[in-house]
Design a protein around this motif. Structure first.
Motif, PDB file in Angstrom:
ATOM      1  N   GLU A 204       0.729  -1.140  -0.002  1.00  0.00           N
ATOM      2  CA  GLU A 204      -0.153  -0.029   0.158  1.00  0.00           C
ATOM      3  C   GLU A 204       0.890   1.094   0.018  1.00  0.00           C
ATOM      4  O   GLU A 204       0.579   2.220  -0.762  1.00  0.00           O
ATOM      5  CB  GLU A 204      -0.933  -0.034   1.093  1.00  0.00           C
ATOM      6  CG  GLU A 204      -2.047  -1.209   1.279  1.00  0.00           C
ATOM      7  CD  GLU A 204      -2.882  -1.266   2.644  1.00  0.00           C
ATOM      8  OE1 GLU A 204      -2.526  -0.649   3.451  1.00  0.00           O
ATOM      9  OE2 GLU A 204      -3.495  -2.150   2.599  1.00  0.00           O
ATOM     10  N   TYR A 269      -1.826  -9.149  -3.927  1.00  0.00           N
ATOM     11  CA  TYR A 269      -1.891  -8.149  -3.054  1.00  0.00           C
ATOM     12  C   TYR A 269      -0.484  -7.793  -1.860  1.00  0.00           C
ATOM     13  O   TYR A 269      -0.576  -6.958  -1.085  1.00  0.00           O
ATOM     14  CB  TYR A 269      -3.301  -8.551  -1.914  1.00  0.00           C
ATOM     15  CG  TYR A 269      -3.123  -9.658  -1.524  1.00  0.00           C
ATOM     16  CD1 TYR A 269      -2.305 -10.205  -0.297  1.00  0.00           C
ATOM     17  CD2 TYR A 269      -3.757 -10.932  -1.883  1.00  0.00           C
ATOM     18  CE1 TYR A 269      -2.762 -11.376   0.317  1.00  0.00           C
ATOM     19  CE2 TYR A 269      -3.707 -12.056  -1.647  1.00  0.00           C
ATOM     20  CZ  TYR A 269      -3.163 -12.559  -0.467  1.00  0.00           C
ATOM     21  OH  TYR A 269      -3.111 -13.597   0.240  1.00  0.00           O
ATOM     22  N   HIS A 337      -9.747 -14.080  -5.078  1.00  0.00           N
ATOM     23  CA  HIS A 337      -9.699 -12.561  -4.370  1.00  0.00           C
ATOM     24  C   HIS A 337     -10.385 -11.484  -4.873  1.00  0.00           C
ATOM     25  O   HIS A 337     -10.951 -10.811  -4.347  1.00  0.00           O
ATOM     26  CB  HIS A 337      -8.105 -12.589  -4.133  1.00  0.00           C
ATOM     27  CG  HIS A 337      -7.783 -11.342  -3.427  1.00  0.00           C
ATOM     28  ND1 HIS A 337      -7.836 -11.169  -2.096  1.00  0.00           N
ATOM     29  CD2 HIS A 337      -7.096 -10.266  -3.868  1.00  0.00           C
ATOM     30  CE1 HIS A 337      -7.508 -10.059  -1.747  1.00  0.00           C
ATOM     31  NE2 HIS A 337      -6.938  -9.367  -2.653  1.00  0.00           N
ATOM     32  N   SER A 338     -10.039 -11.635  -6.275  1.00  0.00           N
ATOM     33  CA  SER A 338     -10.699 -10.259  -7.097  1.00  0.00           C
ATOM     34  C   SER A 338     -12.084 -10.331  -7.168  1.00  0.00           C
ATOM     35  O   SER A 338     -12.912  -9.273  -7.034  1.00  0.00           O
ATOM     36  CB  SER A 338     -10.182 -10.327  -8.531  1.00  0.00           C
ATOM     37  OG  SER A 338     -10.517 -11.731  -9.318  1.00  0.00           O
ATOM     38  N   GLN A 339     -12.864 -11.638  -7.115  1.00  0.00           N
ATOM     39  CA  GLN A 339     -14.441 -11.735  -6.934  1.00  0.00           C
ATOM     40  C   GLN A 339     -14.819 -11.402  -5.419  1.00  0.00           C
ATOM     41  O   GLN A 339     -15.682 -10.653  -5.593  1.00  0.00           O
ATOM     42  CB  GLN A 339     -14.749 -13.209  -7.231  1.00  0.00           C
ATOM     43  CG  GLN A 339     -14.664 -13.688  -8.648  1.00  0.00           C
ATOM     44  CD  GLN A 339     -14.731 -15.182  -8.948  1.00  0.00           C
ATOM     45  OE1 GLN A 339     -14.876 -15.880  -7.844  1.00  0.00           O
ATOM     46  NE2 GLN A 339     -14.663 -15.628 -10.193  1.00  0.00           N
ATOM     47  N   HIS A 340     -14.027 -11.608  -4.772  1.00  0.00           N
ATOM     48  CA  HIS A 340     -14.262 -11.439  -3.172  1.00  0.00           C
ATOM     49  C   HIS A 340     -14.350  -9.777  -3.083  1.00  0.00           C
ATOM     50  O   HIS A 340     -15.303  -9.084  -2.295  1.00  0.00           O
ATOM     51  CB  HIS A 340     -13.297 -11.973  -2.197  1.00  0.00           C
ATOM     52  CG  HIS A 340     -13.643 -11.582  -0.736  1.00  0.00           C
ATOM     53  ND1 HIS A 340     -14.614 -12.050   0.016  1.00  0.00           N
ATOM     54  CD2 HIS A 340     -12.905 -10.522  -0.025  1.00  0.00           C
ATOM     55  CE1 HIS A 340     -14.622 -11.493   1.070  1.00  0.00           C
ATOM     56  NE2 HIS A 340     -13.082 -10.776   1.349  1.00  0.00           N
ATOM     57  N   LEU A 341     -13.218  -9.289  -3.698  1.00  0.00           N
ATOM     58  CA  LEU A 341     -13.406  -7.667  -3.630  1.00  0.00           C
ATOM     59  C   LEU A 341     -14.052  -6.830  -4.381  1.00  0.00           C
ATOM     60  O   LEU A 341     -14.241  -5.748  -4.656  1.00  0.00           O
ATOM     61  CB  LEU A 341     -11.890  -7.358  -3.999  1.00  0.00           C
ATOM     62  CG  LEU A 341     -10.745  -7.721  -2.861  1.00  0.00           C
ATOM     63  CD1 LEU A 341      -9.645  -7.127  -3.366  1.00  0.00           C
ATOM     64  CD2 LEU A 341     -11.173  -7.225  -1.417  1.00  0.00           C
ATOM     65  N   MET A 343     -13.791  -6.746  -7.801  1.00  0.00           N
ATOM     66  CA  MET A 343     -12.999  -6.013  -8.854  1.00  0.00           C
ATOM     67  C   MET A 343     -12.481  -7.046  -9.990  1.00  0.00           C
ATOM     68  O   MET A 343     -12.561  -8.227 -10.025  1.00  0.00           O
ATOM     69  CB  MET A 343     -11.372  -5.925  -8.053  1.00  0.00           C
ATOM     70  CG  MET A 343     -11.699  -4.964  -7.073  1.00  0.00           C
ATOM     71  SD  MET A 343     -10.029  -4.565  -6.068  1.00  0.00           S
ATOM     72  CE  MET A 343      -9.013  -3.921  -7.348  1.00  0.00           C
TER      73      MET A 343
END
Length: 361
Positions: A204, A269, A337-341, A343
């Motif tokens: 980040e 990430y 992970h992308s589906q969970h977010l 995105m």
């Protein structure tokens, strides 16, 4: 057949599962046809000629498999077939533990050791590893020691686990310097040395421009700056300092032993944070030759942009840039992970798109 087997090994990650029960070494093989190193500062192009290998011609099965016994070929085909079943791969650890409870360690290992373990691991001590290296050298195949330990997002991992991993990696660096003098190279995973929670925070900060490669490089051999401290809690800052010191220790020994370290890529990430640390290590240890190499996953849509940007960061400092180029092995996890977010997926839409990206990089 061998190429398909190696691809299945990478995708199934069975090597990590088996190694953890038998050995501190994960051992695999790589073929290096040529290594090209560019140092922009000196305008010098260095090339290591193909001293050790020619491409294996699998049409010439006699020479291609001259180091393999009939049993080893049958075993490879059998393991490849078993690992093609997702349920087997996904539940391998549970099956192993259940077998240990029902039949005991001795009987379970008597089955697993000569099959899965010996398929994926070249040895469990220096003597057995050296014997495997000598055997495969007949086919001009060089070894790659892979320290397979990796962390997760758990906050319960203690410092001594990371310190123990560092000691194992230092041992692997020393081992590599002895068994592969032609092109000594090993692989490590930063998540075995630095908590993933710290890597998420570093990712980040790096992406938001709050922390630079120069600042992390300075932190590695000096007291971490107050500016760096601002991005962490007191506990996180302590973990950060310990983590970068472990990496610095590995870099120092690899430089002294002239062993190249390929830093493995993992999840999107944490990859920016790992790249930040890898690039900082390059500034320290890649001044004369590429000791530290970062990994770039070409199944990612941003692979070319990422390597281009990071190449520029390093070469502007007049040091060598080392890169390991792969397609990638975390496809399902990244999609989940992308589906969970909510995105878009960072993964290329098709295998052919990945091949195009690989060739472009």
């Amino acid at each position: 057949m061998k190429q398909e087997l190696e691809q299945q090994i990478e995708m199934s990650e069975m090597s990590v599962f088996n190694v953890s029960f038998f050995s501190k070494y994960s051992f695999c093989y790589t073929r290096m046809t040529r290594t090209t190193v560019r140092n922009i500062g000196t305008k010098k192009l260095l090339e290591e000629d193909n001293k050790c290998v020619n491409e294996i011609n699998f049409d010439d099965h006699v020479n291609a498999f001259q180091t393999k016994t009939t049993w080893e070929i049958v075993r490879a085909l059998s393991v490849l077939k078993i690992c093609s079943y997702d349920k087997m791969v996904d539940n391998s650890l549970k099956l192993y533990e259940k077998s240990r409870k029902l039949f005991g360690d001795r009987l379970t290992n008597a089955v697993v050791k000569p099959t899965f373990y010996d398929q994926f691991v070249g040895g469990d001590d220096r003597t057995s590893i050296q014997a495997t290296v000598d055997k495969y050298s007949l086919s001009k195949i060089m070894p790659l020691i892979a320290a397979s330990m990796e962390g997760d997002m758990s906050s319960k991992i203690r410092d001594d686990w990371y310190d123990n991993n560092m000691n194992k990696m230092l041992d692997c660096i020393d081992l590599t310097s002895h068994i592969n003098k032609a092109f000594p190279v090993m692989q490590l995973r930063i998540t075995a040395l630095v908590p993933m929670t710290i890597l998420v925070k570093l990712s980040e900060m790096y992406l938001n421009g709050k922390l630079t490669v120069d600042e992390v490089a300075s932190d590695m051999d000096n007291t971490a700056s107050e500016k760096t401290r601002e991005g962490f809690t007191e506990c996180e800052f302590d973990d950060y300092k310990k983590g970068i010191q472990r990496l610095y220790n590995c870099g120092q020994l690899s430089k002294a032993k002239q062993v190249k370290i390929m830093i493995d890529a993992e999840y999107t990430y944490v990859n920016p944070g790992m790249s930040l640390l890898a690039l900082a290590m390059m500034l320290h240890f890649n001044k004369d030759q590429p000791v530290i190499w970062n990994t770039y996953q070409c199944y990612l849509k941003e692979a070319f942009n990422t390597i281009q940007k990071e190449f520029d960061v390093v070469t502007r400092k007049n040091v060598c840039f080392g890169a390991k180029i792969v397609r990638g092995a975390y496809m399902q996890a990244e999609k989940r992970h992308s589906q969970h977010l909510g995105m878009p997926s960072p993964i290329n839409e098709t295998y052919e798109d990945t091949n195009i990206m690989y060739n472009k990089v």
